[in-house]
Scaffold this active site. Structure first.
Site, PDB file in Angstrom:
ATOM      1  N   ASN A  78       1.446   3.498   5.783  1.00 18.81           N
ATOM      2  CA  ASN A  78       0.914   3.485   7.145  1.00 18.81           C
ATOM      3  C   ASN A  78       1.705   3.419   8.044  1.00 18.81           C
ATOM      4  OD1 ASN A  78       3.587   1.409   7.070  1.00 18.81           O
ATOM      5  ND2 ASN A  78       2.401  -0.940   7.223  1.00 18.81           N
ATOM      6  N   ASP A 131      16.638  -3.588   7.582  1.00 24.15           N
ATOM      7  CA  ASP A 131      15.954  -4.305   8.188  1.00 24.15           C
ATOM      8  C   ASP A 131      16.329  -5.318   6.649  1.00 24.15           C
ATOM      9  OD1 ASP A 131      15.094  -3.267   5.793  1.00 24.15           O
ATOM     10  OD2 ASP A 131      13.316  -3.030   6.999  1.00 24.15           O
ATOM     11  N   HIS A 155       5.327   2.914   7.854  1.00 16.70           N
ATOM     12  CA  HIS A 155       6.402   1.920   9.730  1.00 16.70           C
ATOM     13  C   HIS A 155       7.299   2.455   9.015  1.00 16.70           C
ATOM     14  CE1 HIS A 155       6.105  -0.879   5.403  1.00 16.70           C
ATOM     15  NE2 HIS A 155       7.516   0.800   5.663  1.00 16.70           N
ATOM     16  N   GLU A 163       5.902  -2.386  11.593  1.00 16.28           N
ATOM     17  CA  GLU A 163       4.899  -2.115  11.103  1.00 16.28           C
ATOM     18  C   GLU A 163       4.148  -1.740  12.171  1.00 16.28           C
ATOM     19  OE1 GLU A 163       5.029  -2.463   8.271  1.00 16.28           O
ATOM     20  OE2 GLU A 163       4.498  -4.166   7.080  1.00 16.28           O
TER      21      GLU A 163
HETATM   22  P1  PGA Z   1       9.801   2.947  -0.519  1.00 16.85           P
HETATM   23  O1  PGA Z   1       9.555   2.241   0.903  1.00 16.85           O
HETATM   24  O2  PGA Z   1      10.867   3.862  -0.375  1.00 16.85           O
HETATM   25  O3  PGA Z   1       9.939   2.386  -1.223  1.00 16.85           O
HETATM   26  O4  PGA Z   1       8.423   4.465  -0.498  1.00 16.85           O
HETATM   27  C1  PGA Z   1       9.330   2.726   2.856  1.00 16.85           C
HETATM   28  C2  PGA Z   1       9.438   1.951   3.121  1.00 16.85           C
HETATM   29  O5  PGA Z   1       7.968   1.088   2.697  1.00 16.85           O
HETATM   30  O6  PGA Z   1       9.477   1.901   4.981  1.00 16.85           O
END
Ligand code: PGA
Length: 493
Positions: free
Chosen positions: A136, A67, A138, A143
């Site tokens: 959450n 992304d 995702h 999302e």
């Molecule tokens: P993080 O992010 O590795 O910084 O926890 C993961 C995400 O939000 O997909």
């Protein structure tokens, strides 16, 4: 779905890197899907380390990142493009033209998403997709509520995701939109590897792995993937209810390469040595390294008095071999235990074996081993075969009562050469470790004088190092990874 729970973030990162390396060694032109965020940074560091050591060549690898923020130019300090360059690409040899990220400032974002899908398709699809997880649940920036059918698309970020990522944006708020591979794009990868660490991921992990598959929990779709692996630390696993403890220390299916720093620590380890010298001849490199950070007991199953060619009385020969075994233990830093197995001299083998099993189970009960090494399954030497049988039956009887999980490693020896495909674990080590192994074997004087087991053991380790990287890791004709000079082989079941 394969779930592997590690002690902490470091262990998660090391295992994840090994998983990626195993794929890379199988396919040098791997198409690798990558993720950003805090989670994969440790894994990236391990991949960079492997590259610097000459064990990972990314020159034919193609990458696709999950992304990118909408409206953030690649050059921006907070773009995922910049993040990836800093955390990985600047330190490996992937070719710039093979690195792909979505362009956050494309004139037509929808067209950009379509172009990205086409590029993935043209590359032959993603072989392995690395995934992080939002609190959450995702995946990428998909999302909660995102359709399972989604392909690469433009998405509005939730307030919780934006708040979480604000820490990366100095004096600005996290952009409100992003471009992300869709859930269906992610599901199209041949393999997926989801990583998560820390208590703030525990709820999302529990819902994704053990909850119902539903769009409100995007990561739950991985339950439907045909080849999904999850590597998480104990904190992230703390809300899981099922038991994922397996006797395996790592994912099965692939040959794993362990070097010194990958070995277990703080474990109680038992090595079954049918005769006093089998353990060091077969796996002296592994033992000498394990003994530095673990308690290693060597069960010397039989006295081996028949292998001393001299006129000396039996009791004297036993004494010689015990003395040699003790000398070896001093060199390796191990603790010898003389089982004095009755089967060695028995007329009624079954009866004798039962007595041996009783004695060895009691030993296991006292030691409570985490790992037990035994001669590998195809070892045909009669004493080795019986030693293995006694060890496994003793473990079974001990396990029935204690219900603990013990992992069993079969080792290769001079009397039991592995055929291709029989082993799944490689321990690669250097000259310093080999010196220790040679010293240990040399202490078995009565044996080395009889036959050059030291020469044979060293030669086997060299032979393995010469052929196994190509045979087992990349296939014929491909460029094999550079490993330390010597190899011992194991089959972990
Ligand atoms: P993080 O992010 O590795 O910084 O926890 C993961 C995400 O939000 O997909």
């Amino acid at each position: 779905m394969k779930v592997i729970i590690t002690k902490n973030y470091q262990e998660m990162s090391a295992k994840a890197a090994r998983f990626v390396l195993a794929q890379l060694w199988h396919k040098s032109n791997l198409v690798l899907g990558l993720a950003t965020g805090a989670t994969p940074i440790g894994m990236f560091k391990k991949l960079i380390e492997a590259h610097k050591q000459g064990r990972a060549d990314f020159s034919s690898v193609t990458t696709f990142n999950l992304d990118e923020y909408l409206g953030i130019p690649p050059k921006d300090a907070e773009s995922y493009y910049t993040f990836m360059n800093k955390s990985l690409f600047n330190s490996i040899n992937a070719k710039a033209e093979n690195i792909h990220l979505l362009n956050g400032i494309a004139d037509d974002p929808n067209q950009e998403c379509f172009r990205y899908e086409q590029m993935i398709k043209n590359a032959g699809g993603i072989d392995l997709q690395i995934l992080g997880l939002g609190p959450n649940a995702h995946l990428g920036f998909n999302e909660p509520g995102t359709s399972f059918d989604s392909r690469t698309h433009l998405i509005k970020l939730t307030p919780s995701t934006r708040n979480k990522n604000d820490k990366y944006f100095k004096n600005r708020h996290t952009p409100s939109n992003a471009l992300t591979m869709g859930l269906s794009t992610i599901m199209g990868a041949k393999k997926t590897l989801l990583l998560a660490s820390g208590k703030d991921k525990a709820k999302a992990i529990a819902e994704a792995i053990e909850g119902n598959v539903r769009t409100q929990v995007p990561a739950s779709i991985l339950q439907w993937h045909q080849d999904a692996t999850v590597i998480i630390d104990e904190d992230a696993a703390s809300k899981l209810e099922r038991d994922y403890s397996s006797p395996l220390l790592f994912a099965d299916g692939d040959v794993e390469v362990l070097t010194k720093q990958d070995l277990p620590e703080k474990k109680k380890i038992v090595v079954i040595s049918p005769h006093p010298d089998d353990a060091s001849i077969s796996m002296g490199g592994m033992i000498s390294e394990l003994a530095k950070k673990n308690k290693v007991h060597i069960v010397i199953t039989t006295s081996g008095y028949r292998s001393v060619v001299s006129e000396t009385k039996m009791q004297d020969v036993i004494a010689i071999r015990e003395k040699e075994a003790k000398a070896e233990s001093k060199i390796l830093g191990t603790i010898p235990y003389f089982l004095q197995a009755k089967f060695y001299d028995a007329k009624d083998i079954d009866k004798a074996i039962n007595q041996d099993i009783k004695k060895l189970s009691a030993f296991f009960k006292k030691i409570k081993p985490d790992i037990v090494f035994v001669p590998q399954v195809n070892d045909k030497h009669p004493t080795h075969k019986l030693s293995r049988e006694v060890a496994l039956k003793s473990l079974l009887s001990y396990n029935k009562k204690s219900k603990s999980s013990v992992s069993i490693w079969g080792y290769e020896g001079l009397w039991s050469i592995f055929a291709e495909g029989d082993f799944n674990t490689i321990f690669a080590f250097d000259e310093k470790v080999m010196k220790q192994k040679m010293k240990a074997i040399a202490s078995q004087k009565s044996q080395v004088q009889r036959t050059r087991f030291d020469v044979a053991a060293k030669s086997l380790a060299q032979l393995r190092a010469a052929i196994v990287p190509e045979q087992a890791l990349v296939g014929y004709g491909a460029k094999a990874p550079k490993l330390p000079k010597y190899i011992e082989l194991f089959s972990v079941v």
